[in-house]
Design a protein around this motif. Structure first.
Motif, PDB file in Angstrom:
ATOM      1  N   SER A  24      -8.909  29.817   2.881  1.00  0.00           N
ATOM      2  CA  SER A  24      -9.747  30.661   3.732  1.00  0.00           C
ATOM      3  C   SER A  24     -11.187  30.576   3.223  1.00  0.00           C
ATOM      4  CB  SER A  24      -9.270  32.117   3.717  1.00  0.00           C
ATOM      5  OG  SER A  24      -9.462  32.690   2.436  1.00  0.00           O
ATOM      6  N   ILE A  25     -12.119  30.944   4.093  1.00  0.00           N
ATOM      7  CA  ILE A  25     -13.509  31.126   3.702  1.00  0.00           C
ATOM      8  C   ILE A  25     -13.972  32.447   4.279  1.00  0.00           C
ATOM      9  CG2 ILE A  25     -14.119  28.685   3.421  1.00  0.00           C
ATOM     10  CD1 ILE A  25     -15.391  28.787   6.238  1.00  0.00           C
ATOM     11  N   ARG A  26     -14.948  33.034   3.622  1.00  0.00           N
ATOM     12  CA  ARG A  26     -15.533  34.295   4.088  1.00  0.00           C
ATOM     13  C   ARG A  26     -16.935  34.010   4.595  1.00  0.00           C
ATOM     14  NH1 ARG A  26     -14.781  39.231   5.959  1.00  0.00           N
ATOM     15  NH2 ARG A  26     -16.307  40.720   5.243  1.00  0.00           N
ATOM     16  N   LEU A  27     -17.189  34.369   5.860  1.00  0.00           N
ATOM     17  CA  LEU A  27     -18.515  34.223   6.443  1.00  0.00           C
ATOM     18  C   LEU A  27     -19.287  35.526   6.254  1.00  0.00           C
ATOM     19  CD1 LEU A  27     -17.757  32.328   9.785  1.00  0.00           C
ATOM     20  CD2 LEU A  27     -18.180  31.408   7.496  1.00  0.00           C
ATOM     21  N   LEU A  28     -20.532  35.419   5.802  1.00  0.00           N
ATOM     22  CA  LEU A  28     -21.385  36.571   5.546  1.00  0.00           C
ATOM     23  C   LEU A  28     -22.522  36.585   6.564  1.00  0.00           C
ATOM     24  CD1 LEU A  28     -21.634  36.167   1.659  1.00  0.00           C
ATOM     25  CD2 LEU A  28     -20.049  37.616   2.962  1.00  0.00           C
ATOM     26  N   ALA A  29     -22.671  37.697   7.283  1.00  0.00           N
ATOM     27  CA  ALA A  29     -23.672  37.799   8.342  1.00  0.00           C
ATOM     28  C   ALA A  29     -25.066  37.490   7.803  1.00  0.00           C
ATOM     29  CB  ALA A  29     -23.638  39.184   8.973  1.00  0.00           C
ATOM     30  N   GLY A  30     -25.762  36.585   8.507  1.00  0.00           N
ATOM     31  CA  GLY A  30     -27.120  36.225   8.158  1.00  0.00           C
ATOM     32  C   GLY A  30     -27.255  35.312   6.956  1.00  0.00           C
ATOM     33  N   LEU A  31     -26.130  34.917   6.343  1.00  0.00           N
ATOM     34  CA  LEU A  31     -26.185  34.093   5.133  1.00  0.00           C
ATOM     35  C   LEU A  31     -25.417  32.786   5.248  1.00  0.00           C
ATOM     36  CD1 LEU A  31     -25.771  36.862   2.399  1.00  0.00           C
ATOM     37  CD2 LEU A  31     -27.875  35.650   3.055  1.00  0.00           C
ATOM     38  N   GLY A  32     -24.175  32.858   5.705  1.00  0.00           N
ATOM     39  CA  GLY A  32     -23.347  31.656   5.782  1.00  0.00           C
ATOM     40  C   GLY A  32     -22.015  31.851   5.086  1.00  0.00           C
ATOM     41  N   VAL A  33     -21.519  30.783   4.477  1.00  0.00           N
ATOM     42  CA  VAL A  33     -20.201  30.781   3.847  1.00  0.00           C
ATOM     43  C   VAL A  33     -20.339  31.258   2.399  1.00  0.00           C
ATOM     44  CG1 VAL A  33     -18.203  29.376   3.208  1.00  0.00           C
ATOM     45  CG2 VAL A  33     -19.455  28.884   5.322  1.00  0.00           C
ATOM     46  N   GLU A  34     -19.652  32.333   2.086  1.00  0.00           N
ATOM     47  CA  GLU A  34     -19.687  32.865   0.721  1.00  0.00           C
ATOM     48  C   GLU A  34     -19.245  31.784  -0.261  1.00  0.00           C
ATOM     49  OE1 GLU A  34     -18.359  37.028  -1.247  1.00  0.00           O
ATOM     50  OE2 GLU A  34     -16.739  35.920  -0.252  1.00  0.00           O
ATOM     51  N   GLY A  35     -20.052  31.578  -1.307  1.00  0.00           N
ATOM     52  CA  GLY A  35     -19.708  30.584  -2.315  1.00  0.00           C
ATOM     53  C   GLY A  35     -20.087  29.163  -1.967  1.00  0.00           C
ATOM     54  N   ASP A  36     -20.755  28.954  -0.827  1.00  0.00           N
ATOM     55  CA  ASP A  36     -21.177  27.608  -0.439  1.00  0.00           C
ATOM     56  C   ASP A  36     -22.658  27.436  -0.763  1.00  0.00           C
ATOM     57  OD1 ASP A  36     -20.196  25.140   1.249  1.00  0.00           O
ATOM     58  OD2 ASP A  36     -22.231  25.568   1.915  1.00  0.00           O
ATOM     59  N   VAL A  37     -23.014  26.252  -1.231  1.00  0.00           N
ATOM     60  CA  VAL A  37     -24.381  25.958  -1.645  1.00  0.00           C
ATOM     61  C   VAL A  37     -25.383  26.099  -0.497  1.00  0.00           C
ATOM     62  CG1 VAL A  37     -24.241  23.461  -1.271  1.00  0.00           C
ATOM     63  CG2 VAL A  37     -25.729  24.359  -3.078  1.00  0.00           C
ATOM     64  N   HIS A  38     -24.943  25.976   0.737  1.00  0.00           N
ATOM     65  CA  HIS A  38     -25.855  26.054   1.874  1.00  0.00           C
ATOM     66  C   HIS A  38     -26.027  27.469   2.417  1.00  0.00           C
ATOM     67  CE1 HIS A  38     -24.890  21.682   1.928  1.00  0.00           C
ATOM     68  NE2 HIS A  38     -26.205  21.654   2.044  1.00  0.00           N
ATOM     69  N   ALA A  39     -25.412  28.468   1.805  1.00  0.00           N
ATOM     70  CA  ALA A  39     -25.557  29.853   2.249  1.00  0.00           C
ATOM     71  C   ALA A  39     -26.931  30.381   1.846  1.00  0.00           C
ATOM     72  CB  ALA A  39     -24.456  30.721   1.653  1.00  0.00           C
ATOM     73  N   GLY A  40     -27.551  31.117   2.741  1.00  0.00           N
ATOM     74  CA  GLY A  40     -28.839  31.730   2.442  1.00  0.00           C
ATOM     75  C   GLY A  40     -29.626  32.008   3.701  1.00  0.00           C
ATOM     76  N   GLU A  41     -30.588  32.919   3.601  1.00  0.00           N
ATOM     77  CA  GLU A  41     -31.417  33.280   4.748  1.00  0.00           C
ATOM     78  C   GLU A  41     -32.438  32.198   5.079  1.00  0.00           C
ATOM     79  OE1 GLU A  41     -33.207  37.061   4.022  1.00  0.00           O
ATOM     80  OE2 GLU A  41     -31.296  38.107   4.009  1.00  0.00           O
ATOM     81  N   THR A  42     -32.891  31.464   4.058  1.00  0.00           N
ATOM     82  CA  THR A  42     -33.861  30.397   4.282  1.00  0.00           C
ATOM     83  C   THR A  42     -33.180  29.052   4.033  1.00  0.00           C
ATOM     84  OG1 THR A  42     -34.639  30.573   2.006  1.00  0.00           O
ATOM     85  CG2 THR A  42     -35.855  31.832   3.686  1.00  0.00           C
ATOM     86  N   ILE A  43     -33.854  27.987   4.420  1.00  0.00           N
ATOM     87  CA  ILE A  43     -33.306  26.629   4.348  1.00  0.00           C
ATOM     88  C   ILE A  43     -32.675  26.343   2.991  1.00  0.00           C
ATOM     89  CG2 ILE A  43     -34.007  24.199   4.231  1.00  0.00           C
ATOM     90  CD1 ILE A  43     -35.836  24.696   6.558  1.00  0.00           C
ATOM     91  N   ARG A  44     -31.461  25.789   3.020  1.00  0.00           N
ATOM     92  CA  ARG A  44     -30.736  25.423   1.801  1.00  0.00           C
ATOM     93  C   ARG A  44     -30.442  23.928   1.758  1.00  0.00           C
ATOM     94  NH1 ARG A  44     -32.247  28.124  -1.443  1.00  0.00           N
ATOM     95  NH2 ARG A  44     -30.602  27.452  -2.806  1.00  0.00           N
ATOM     96  N   HIS A  45     -30.855  23.199   2.806  1.00  0.00           N
ATOM     97  CA  HIS A  45     -30.674  21.747   2.840  1.00  0.00           C
ATOM     98  C   HIS A  45     -31.528  21.162   1.729  1.00  0.00           C
ATOM     99  CE1 HIS A  45     -31.394  17.621   4.331  1.00  0.00           C
ATOM    100  NE2 HIS A  45     -30.168  17.727   4.820  1.00  0.00           N
ATOM    101  N   GLN A  46     -30.916  20.404   0.845  1.00  0.00           N
ATOM    102  CA  GLN A  46     -31.548  19.961  -0.384  1.00  0.00           C
ATOM    103  C   GLN A  46     -32.888  19.253  -0.152  1.00  0.00           C
ATOM    104  OE1 GLN A  46     -28.930  17.586  -2.802  1.00  0.00           O
ATOM    105  NE2 GLN A  46     -29.823  18.366  -4.678  1.00  0.00           N
ATOM    106  N   PHE A  47     -32.959  18.337   0.801  1.00  0.00           N
ATOM    107  CA  PHE A  47     -34.194  17.604   1.057  1.00  0.00           C
ATOM    108  C   PHE A  47     -35.226  18.495   1.730  1.00  0.00           C
ATOM    109  CE2 PHE A  47     -36.726  14.971   3.999  1.00  0.00           C
ATOM    110  CZ  PHE A  47     -37.463  14.273   3.063  1.00  0.00           C
ATOM    111  N   ARG A  48     -34.826  19.238   2.757  1.00  0.00           N
ATOM    112  CA  ARG A  48     -35.774  20.043   3.533  1.00  0.00           C
ATOM    113  C   ARG A  48     -36.348  21.208   2.738  1.00  0.00           C
ATOM    114  NH1 ARG A  48     -33.559  21.347   9.272  1.00  0.00           N
ATOM    115  NH2 ARG A  48     -35.705  21.999   9.533  1.00  0.00           N
TER     116      ARG A  48
END
Length: 182
Positions: A24-48
């Motif tokens: 399972s995964i937990r989705l957090l409103a306004g953030l993304g997937v709990e425990g995933d590197v791409h979760a966050g309010e602002t850009i988390r894409h490594q290059f961008r």
């Protein structure tokens, strides 16, 4: 309203091309997937993050259709859920045909708003040589390319998502806006 099902869920706390599957995964409103590197309010894409660090994160959740893996298998590419970096692998939903702003109801509680198409990157060829070329399709009506590597979204309502959960599709009001790269 139920259009399909969740085939697999994946997350990775570290930057890596593929994401391991989880029960399972937990989705957090306004953030993304709990425990995933791409979760966050602002850009988390490594290059961008290097040149647009303060822009809103429109790529909190990556969804990809399992039917793509079957299409790729016919061309000799073995790809399993999570291996192309998606968080949620779907079955029975034509993700690429959805308009911007579509709400996907996942399981009992979670809601993800579709923000756009995933822009396939060169790392796909590092994963499987030649695979990047399979992530594009020519639209016969406009001679424009479309991307087949899934859609991105933001979490509008938190919830836990598991394989075999139902997926409901709620279309946005007219006029619909086609998906663009995000």
């Amino acid at each position: 309203m139920n259009a399909g099902r969740v085939a697999a869920v994946s997350r990775n706390a570290a930057y890596a091309f593929s994401k391991p599957n989880h029960p399972s995964i937990r989705l957090l409103a306004g953030l993304g997937v709990e425990g995933d590197v791409h979760a966050g309010e602002t850009i988390r894409h490594q290059f961008r993050m290097t040149y647009e660090p303060d822009l809103p994160n429109l790529r909190q959740v990556h969804l990809m259709h399992a039917e793509l893996f079957e299409e790729l298998a016919l061309k000799g590419y073995e790809v399993r859920p999570g291996e192309l970096g998606e968080n949620i692998t779907t079955r029975g939903v034509d993700l690429l045909a959805l308009p911007t702003g579509t709400l996907l109801h996942l399981g009992a509680d979670a809601v993800v708003e579709v923000t756009g198409l995933r822009n396939p990157c060169a790392k796909i060829n590092d994963f499987r040589t030649g695979l990047l070329g399979e992530m594009f399709a020519l639209d016969p009506h406009s001679d424009a390319f479309t991307f087949k590597s899934g859609v991105m979204g933001v979490v509008r309502r938190a919830g836990t998502v598991r394989p075999d959960d139902p997926i409901g599709v709620e279309w946005p009001p007219l006029p619909h806006r086609p998906l663009e790269r995000v």
